[in-house]
Design an enzyme around this catalytic site. Structure first.
Site, mmCIF file in Angstrom:
data_model
loop_
_atom_site.group_PDB
_atom_site.id
_atom_site.type_symbol
_atom_site.label_atom_id
_atom_site.label_comp_id
_atom_site.label_asym_id
_atom_site.label_seq_id
_atom_site.Cartn_x
_atom_site.Cartn_y
_atom_site.Cartn_z
ATOM 1 N N ALA A 196 25.859 37.193 57.386
ATOM 2 C CA ALA A 196 25.513 35.767 57.367
ATOM 3 C C ALA A 196 26.558 34.720 57.266
ATOM 4 O O ALA A 196 26.435 33.757 57.910
ATOM 5 C CB ALA A 196 24.224 35.405 56.288
ATOM 6 N N ARG A 219 27.053 42.577 69.086
ATOM 7 C CA ARG A 219 27.486 41.319 68.534
ATOM 8 C C ARG A 219 26.820 40.137 69.228
ATOM 9 O O ARG A 219 27.045 40.151 70.512
ATOM 10 C CB ARG A 219 29.035 41.133 68.351
ATOM 11 C CG ARG A 219 29.661 42.342 67.550
ATOM 12 C CD ARG A 219 31.207 41.882 67.326
ATOM 13 N NE ARG A 219 31.614 42.898 68.572
ATOM 14 C CZ ARG A 219 32.957 42.599 69.089
ATOM 15 N NH1 ARG A 219 33.885 41.886 68.155
ATOM 16 N NH2 ARG A 219 33.372 42.899 69.885
ATOM 17 N N ARG A 247 40.241 51.699 71.141
ATOM 18 C CA ARG A 247 41.405 51.333 72.074
ATOM 19 C C ARG A 247 41.952 49.967 71.719
ATOM 20 O O ARG A 247 43.074 49.834 71.991
ATOM 21 C CB ARG A 247 40.676 51.230 73.676
ATOM 22 C CG ARG A 247 41.812 51.497 74.532
ATOM 23 C CD ARG A 247 41.225 51.658 75.927
ATOM 24 N NE ARG A 247 40.713 52.765 76.236
ATOM 25 C CZ ARG A 247 39.526 52.964 76.202
ATOM 26 N NH1 ARG A 247 38.586 52.327 75.998
ATOM 27 N NH2 ARG A 247 38.958 54.318 76.728
ATOM 28 N N LEU A 269 24.825 45.254 60.738
ATOM 29 C CA LEU A 269 23.386 45.451 60.483
ATOM 30 C C LEU A 269 23.218 46.895 60.687
ATOM 31 O O LEU A 269 21.727 47.186 60.210
ATOM 32 C CB LEU A 269 23.010 44.290 61.314
ATOM 33 C CG LEU A 269 23.063 42.978 60.883
ATOM 34 C CD1 LEU A 269 22.456 42.134 61.978
ATOM 35 C CD2 LEU A 269 22.558 42.683 59.556
ATOM 36 N N GLY A 275 30.455 45.305 65.115
ATOM 37 C CA GLY A 275 28.964 45.246 65.243
ATOM 38 C C GLY A 275 28.140 46.309 64.442
ATOM 39 O O GLY A 275 27.189 47.069 65.280
ATOM 40 N N HIS A 313 35.996 52.307 72.913
ATOM 41 C CA HIS A 313 36.439 50.910 73.146
ATOM 42 C C HIS A 313 36.856 50.058 71.924
ATOM 43 O O HIS A 313 37.858 49.470 72.209
ATOM 44 C CB HIS A 313 35.056 50.061 73.843
ATOM 45 C CG HIS A 313 35.404 48.670 74.222
ATOM 46 N ND1 HIS A 313 36.429 48.137 75.167
ATOM 47 C CD2 HIS A 313 35.260 47.619 73.510
ATOM 48 C CE1 HIS A 313 36.303 46.988 75.019
ATOM 49 N NE2 HIS A 313 35.816 46.444 74.266
#
Length: 478
Positions: free
Chosen positions: A378, A424, A267, A436, A433, A264
């Site tokens: 952050a 996210r 794409r 972290l 995402g 995804h």
């Protein structure tokens, strides 16, 4: 179960043979040459040791009565012959030839009315068949020659319980027969071996069936509570199996989710690149603007591929950390210097608070990547005008690094998902995402821990920001 049964049966009989062999060997080694004779029962030794006292207190009839009562016991393994001067048994029993020369006898001479009596304790050659010398009828006070014996006739009446010559022998109960005992041992050993084989084979069969079902059921097979509830090693093995199957299933699900998310994320920039290419073909005049956007999308795609590769290497354990002494205070200063410009563009304030310099044993590149991802995360999500505080505190056995902001925080139900790949909390911001997620695995590779929690106002009415804490092991005084 068949092989287990024969193995247990063989082990059972081997243990019996070894036990009997050890007892026999110890018995032979512990006996002196004088003791190397047939062992006599406590009853036989009792009669020999106390025969004179019995005759002195009750005469020969008392001794004969006690001897006959003992001989009536089916478990008696010896005969006690009471011989007069002529060598005849006073109870009328046959006296074996060459009795004195037999090594299975023990002889004692006592005095009865100044007449010597010889007591001969005979250990029977065939214990079970020779037991039948016991007689049930009363004793006739006559010796084998048919003449009255003065010592026996002195009682005035027949003594109950003494045998008469010619009475058929009393057979012992069938459960005393050696053949019955042998059959009992064989049946018992087979039953015990069968029970043990069934006890061990049943859980193994269940485990084997569960293993064969794993591919068909997509690794969702779980053993029943009957197996996991056991208190033995099979129960521990069943619980480990369920845990292993669950972990593999979660890994498969995670891999599928990762492939879906990667496809995804890849794409989207590829679709934008195709769209820009189509626009350039339709409007050649906008070539310069389209090229700039294509370069931006290519850079974003390159960044995405790089983060995916980094995450994949950390997830698979391919990364071999180079553990060295890392000055954490210098890493934080470098990261803050690089991120200050980005924070200023968002009207944010970046504050670095450090205790005296601290060193940890870690991989410098991985630790730098983890700290940078958390700080930039952050800055990205704290919002305009936020203050981001970065602090480090040295504890006795670890170094605590805190990155806190006064932004909107994260919904409590989303906190456990923050470190999941491609997650996210704010879908409106750019990113894939993985920041972290990479930080979590990088810190774990360095032997540390990372966690996130919301900050709350003093009254607890609303969130006051998000705080991410990284704990790294360090030596005292480092």
């Amino acid at each position: 179960m068949g092989q287990l049964f024969w193995k247990f049966l063989l082990a059972f009989w081997l243990a019996l043979i070894l036990a009997f062999g050890a007892v026999f060997t110890l018995n032979q080694l512990s006996q002196s040459p004088e003791q190397n004779r047939a062992l006599f029962s406590p009853q036989g030794r009792f009669f020999l040791q106390n025969a004179q006292q019995l005759i002195d207190s009750g005469g020969v009839p008392l001794l004969l009565t006690l001897v006959q009562n003992w001989q009536d016991d089916p478990m008696a393994r010896e005969q006690l012959l009471v011989l007069n001067a002529a060598g005849t048994d006073l109870l009328g029993r046959p006296v074996p030839a060459e009795l004195q020369a037999s090594p299975r006898t023990k002889t004692l001479t006592v005095q009865a009315n100044d007449q010597p009596l010889q007591l001969v304790l005979v250990d029977k050659d065939n214990f079970w068949q020779q037991r039948a010398v016991v007689m049930r009828e009363r004793f006739s006070p006559r010796d084998a020659t048919g003449q009255a014996n003065s010592d026996l006739a002195r009682g005035g009446q027949e003594r109950p319980g003494l045998a008469r010559p010619g009475q058929p022998p009393l057979r012992p109960p069938f459960w005393f027969h050696p053949l019955f005992l042998l059959v009992a041992v064989i049946v018992t050993s087979m039953a015990a071996s069968l029970g043990l084989a069934w006890y061990f084979a049943a859980p193994v069969r269940q485990l084997k069936a569960a293993l064969s079902e794993l591919p068909q059921r997509q690794w969702q097979t779980q053993l029943s509570s009957d197996m996991t509830g056991r208190r033995d090693e099979f129960g521990a093995l069943a619980r480990s199996f369920n845990q292993m199957a669950q972990q593999v299933y979660q890994a498969i699900v995670s891999q599928r989710r990762l492939l879906h998310d990667v496809s995804h994320e890849l794409r989207s920039p590829l679709a934008r690149l195709q769209l820009l290419t189509g626009l350039v073909r339709q409007h050649p005049a906008d070539l310069e603007l389209a090229l700039e956007k294509i370069e931006a999308e290519a850079a974003r795609l390159d960044q995405l591929v790089g983060e995916i590769l980094t995450f994949s290497r950390l997830e698979s354990g391919e990364v071999q950390p180079q553990i060295v002494a890392v000055p954490v205070h210098e890493l934080l200063e470098s990261i803050c210097d690089d991120a200050t410009l980005e924070a200023h563009n968002r009207q944010q304030q970046l504050v670095l608070e450090q205790n005296p310099p601290a060193w940890v044993q870690a991989d410098a590149e991985l630790l730098f990547r983890a700290l940078e991802n958390v700080v930039r995360n952050a800055i990205k999500y704290a919002g305009s005008g936020a203050t981001i505080r970065i602090s480090s505190c040295r504890l006795p056995t670890e170094l605590l690094i805190s990155i806190a902001d006064n932004g909107p925080g994260v919904a409590p139900e989303l906190l456990p998902l923050l470190f999941n790949p491609f997650f996210r909390a704010d879908k409106q911001t750019d990113g894939v995402g993985l920041g972290l997620s990479i930080a979590l695995r990088a810190v774990a590779t360095c032997g540390g821990q990372i966690s996130a929690e919301n900050l709350w106002h003093a009254d607890g009415s609303r969130r006051a920001g998000l705080q991410v804490q990284i704990r790294l092991p360090c030596q005292a005084g480092s």
